[in-house]
Design a protein around this motif. Structure first.
Motif, short mmCIF file in Angstrom:
data_model
loop_
_atom_site.label_atom_id
_atom_site.label_comp_id
_atom_site.label_asym_id
_atom_site.label_seq_id
_atom_site.Cartn_x
_atom_site.Cartn_y
_atom_site.Cartn_z
N PRO A 5 6.56 3.20 -10.56
CA PRO A 5 6.21 1.81 -10.28
C PRO A 5 6.91 1.23 -9.05
CG PRO A 5 6.49 2.11 -12.63
CD PRO A 5 6.91 3.40 -11.96
N SER A 6 8.12 1.69 -8.79
CA SER A 6 8.85 1.16 -7.64
C SER A 6 8.14 1.44 -6.32
CB SER A 6 10.28 1.72 -7.60
OG SER A 6 10.23 3.13 -7.45
N LEU A 7 7.28 2.45 -6.30
CA LEU A 7 6.51 2.76 -5.09
C LEU A 7 5.22 1.94 -5.00
CD1 LEU A 7 6.87 6.65 -5.03
CD2 LEU A 7 8.09 4.98 -3.64
N LEU A 8 4.78 1.40 -6.13
CA LEU A 8 3.52 0.66 -6.17
C LEU A 8 3.71 -0.85 -6.27
CD1 LEU A 8 1.63 2.99 -8.68
CD2 LEU A 8 1.64 3.10 -6.18
N ASP A 9 4.81 -1.27 -6.85
CA ASP A 9 5.05 -2.70 -7.05
C ASP A 9 5.07 -3.52 -5.76
OD1 ASP A 9 4.98 -2.41 -9.77
OD2 ASP A 9 7.15 -2.52 -10.04
N PRO A 10 5.64 -3.01 -4.67
CA PRO A 10 5.59 -3.82 -3.44
C PRO A 10 4.17 -4.15 -2.99
CG PRO A 10 7.26 -2.12 -3.23
CD PRO A 10 6.48 -1.83 -4.49
N ALA A 11 3.25 -3.21 -3.14
CA ALA A 11 1.85 -3.47 -2.78
C ALA A 11 1.24 -4.50 -3.73
CB ALA A 11 1.04 -2.17 -2.81
N LEU A 35 -2.47 -1.27 2.00
CA LEU A 35 -1.07 -1.40 1.57
C LEU A 35 -0.54 -0.12 0.92
CD1 LEU A 35 -1.20 -4.97 0.02
CD2 LEU A 35 0.03 -4.31 2.09
N LEU A 36 -1.38 0.55 0.16
CA LEU A 36 -0.94 1.76 -0.55
C LEU A 36 -1.01 3.01 0.31
CD1 LEU A 36 -2.57 1.02 -4.00
CD2 LEU A 36 -0.12 1.17 -3.54
N GLY A 37 -1.85 2.99 1.33
CA GLY A 37 -1.95 4.15 2.22
C GLY A 37 -2.32 5.41 1.46
N GLU A 38 -1.54 6.47 1.65
CA GLU A 38 -1.85 7.75 1.02
C GLU A 38 -1.71 7.70 -0.50
OE1 GLU A 38 2.49 9.96 1.39
OE2 GLU A 38 0.96 10.38 2.89
N ARG A 39 -1.07 6.68 -1.02
CA ARG A 39 -0.93 6.53 -2.48
C ARG A 39 -2.17 5.93 -3.12
NH1 ARG A 39 4.22 4.09 -0.76
NH2 ARG A 39 5.76 5.73 -0.82
#
Length: 91
Positions: A5-11, A35-39
């Motif tokens: 989640p720490s990689l997704l929460d900022p978006a 915002l998520l780019g490659e994610r």
């Protein structure tokens, strides 16, 4: 691939705080992709929808069938996505 989640929460935070409300679901989805780019995937899109806009799980799952993820017989058009997410984005 799973992301913490720490990689997704900022978006999600940026979408929630951004000026996407009132601009429509399709525009918000494309902003999420930026915002998520490659994610960006159907799964990360579901997470961001639920986190940023408190979209119910079933609606977020259905939104993950948006045509820009994949094609298929149950694919959602832009208009379908707009209608589906309107209750959460029109607040």
């Amino acid at each position: 691939m799973m992301y913490a989640p720490s990689l997704l929460d900022p978006a999600a935070d940026e979408l929630r705080l951004g000026n996407v409300v009132g601009r429509g679901a399709t525009e918000m989805a494309r902003e999420a992709r930026t915002l998520l780019g490659e994610r960006f995937s159907s799964v990360t899109f579901m997470y961001v929808l639920m986190r940023a806009f408190e979209v119910e799980y079933i609606a977020a799952r259905d939104a993950a069938r948006w045509h820009e993820f994949h094609d298929g017989p149950r694919t959602l058009s832009d208009a379908d996505l707009e209608k589906l997410l309107a209750p959460w984005l029109d607040r």
